[in-house]
Design an enzyme around this catalytic site. Structure first.
Site, PDB file in Angstrom:
ATOM      1  CG  ASP A   6      -1.706   1.266   1.397  1.00  0.00           C
ATOM      2  OD1 ASP A   6      -1.938   1.957   0.380  1.00  0.00           O
ATOM      3  OD2 ASP A   6      -2.113   1.573   2.536  1.00  0.00           O
ATOM      4  CG  ASN A   9       0.302  11.259  -0.916  1.00  0.00           C
ATOM      5  OD1 ASN A   9       0.786  11.500  -2.009  1.00  0.00           O
ATOM      6  ND2 ASN A   9      -0.992  11.087  -0.727  1.00  0.00           N
ATOM      7  CB  THR A  10       3.202   9.836   4.854  1.00  0.00           C
ATOM      8  OG1 THR A  10       2.490  11.058   4.651  1.00  0.00           O
ATOM      9  CG2 THR A  10       4.212  10.023   5.977  1.00  0.00           C
ATOM     10  CB  ILE A  12       5.829   2.093   1.130  1.00  0.00           C
ATOM     11  CG1 ILE A  12       6.015   3.186   0.086  1.00  0.00           C
ATOM     12  CG2 ILE A  12       5.559   0.745   0.454  1.00  0.00           C
ATOM     13  CD1 ILE A  12       7.231   2.972  -0.806  1.00  0.00           C
ATOM     14  CB  ALA A 108      -5.276   2.392  -5.865  1.00  0.00           C
ATOM     15  CG  ASP A 109      -6.061   5.366  -0.872  1.00  0.00           C
ATOM     16  OD1 ASP A 109      -6.595   5.697  -1.951  1.00  0.00           O
ATOM     17  OD2 ASP A 109      -5.851   6.181   0.044  1.00  0.00           O
ATOM     18  CG  ASP A 129      -7.430   5.672   4.902  1.00  0.00           C
ATOM     19  OD1 ASP A 129      -6.586   5.811   5.808  1.00  0.00           O
ATOM     20  OD2 ASP A 129      -7.146   5.224   3.786  1.00  0.00           O
TER      21      ASP A 129
END
Length: 257
Positions: A6, A9-10, A12, A108-109, A129
Site C-alpha cells: 500500500d 504519500n507518507t 509504504i 486505489a487505496d 481512513d
C-alpha cells in the site's frame, strides 16, 4: 505467500499473507527518488527481518496513490520475488460497483478499503481512513460505493499549526490525556486527538442522516487505535484494511482461492 503493498504519500506499508492470515506488517518512508534496486534491497531486508524468505512468495499486488512510484516499485518487487506483480488500476477486477461521477479517478487505496469492508462488515458501511488525508467513504446497503468526504489529515493539521503560527512548536503526534491542555504541546495534542475524534463522531452522524440509516463504521490507518477510543460512536478498528482489500483483489484476479 502474497506480498501486499500500500503506497501512500507518507508511508509504504508492506503486508505478508499466508492464505488469509496476515503474518507481518511493516512501514517504510515513501521516497519518489529511490531507484528500483534500492527499494528491492529495502523490501528484502524488512521481509527477512520478520523471519521470511523472498522465495516463499507466489505473487504480489500494489495499490498506489503516488503514480510516479508505481513503475519503480513494480520493477523492484518483480526482480526481488520473481513473480507476477498486480496493480490496482481502473482495469483491475475488484467486484466493487462505484457510483461516483468518474469511477476511474477513485484512489486505489479507497478501492481496496471498500473491497475489504464489503467482504467483512455489515452494510451500509462508513470507512474512515486516517492517513495523510482523512477520508470518509460510504457504501450503501447494496454495496454500491456512493462517494467520499476528504479533509486534512492529523499530521498535515499539526504541520499547518506550527508553520502558520509564531509561537506554536512543531510536535509529533502522540496521544492526549486531558481535553484541557495546560501548556502549548498538551493543548495541541488535545486539539488534534479530541478534535479529530469529535469530527469523526459528527461526520458519522451526518452521513447516517444522508443515507437514511445507521451504518457500520470501520476506521483504518496507522493512528486509528489512538483516535477511536476517544470517539463516542460505535466503531470497528482495522488498521490494515487496505492490505486485506489488496489480498481480496489479488485472489479475484488470480482465481487462486
Amino acid at each position: 505467500m502474497v506480498l501486499t503493498v500500500d503506497v501512500g504519500n507518507t508511508n509504504i506499508v508492506l503486508g505478508g499473507f499466508e492464505d488469509d492470515k496476515l503474518l507481518f506488517v511493516t512501514r517504510l518512508c515513501t521516497d519518489k527518488y529511490k531507484m528500483p534496486d534500492e527499494y528491492a534491497i529495502s523490501f528484502k531486508g524488512v521481509i527477512e527481518f520478520h523471519g521470511y524468505s523472498v522465495d516463499k512468495f507466489d505473487g504480489a499486488i500494489i495499490s498506489s496513490v503516488v503514480p510516479p512510484l508505481l513503475p519503480t516499485l513494480k520493477k523492484a518487487i518483480s526482480s526481488l520475488l520473481g513473480c507476477k506483480v498486480f496493480t490496482v488500476s481502473p482495469g483491475t477486477k475488484t467486484g466493487l460497483n462505484i457510483r461516483i461521477d468518474n469511477p476511474g479517478i477513485l484512489g486505489a487505496d479507497l478501492v481496496c478499503s471498500a473491497v475489504a469492508a464489503m467482504n467483512r462488515y455489515k452494510m451500509p458501511c462508513i470507512i474512515v481512513d486516517l492517513g495523510t488525508a482523512t477520508k470518509f467513504s460510504v457504501l450503501d446497503k447494496d454495496k454500491f460505493f456512493l462517494g467520499v468526504s476528504i479533509m486534512p489529515g492529523v499530521n498535515i493539521s499539526l504541520d499547518a499549526l506550527s508553520k502558520n503560527t509564531a509561537q506554536l512548536p512543531h510536535i509529533e503526534f502522540e496521544n492526549a490525556h486531558t481535553v484541557i491542555g495546560t501548556n502549548s504541546i498538551d493543548s495541541m495534542r488535545s486539539g488534534i486527538v479530541f478534535g479529530t475524534a469529535s469530527m469523526i463522531d459528527g461526520m458519522i452522524e451526518r452521513l447516517n442522516a444522508e443515507i437514511g440509516q445507521e451504518a457500520t463504521v470501520v476506521v483504518t490507518g496507522g493512528i486509528a487505535e489512538n483516535i477511536v477510543p476517544h470517539c463516542k460512536s460505535k466503531i470497528n478498528t482495522n488498521p490494515n484494511l487496505v492490505l486485506y482489500g489488496l489480498l481480496d483483489i489479488y485472489y479475484k484476479n488470480t482465481k487462486t482461492k
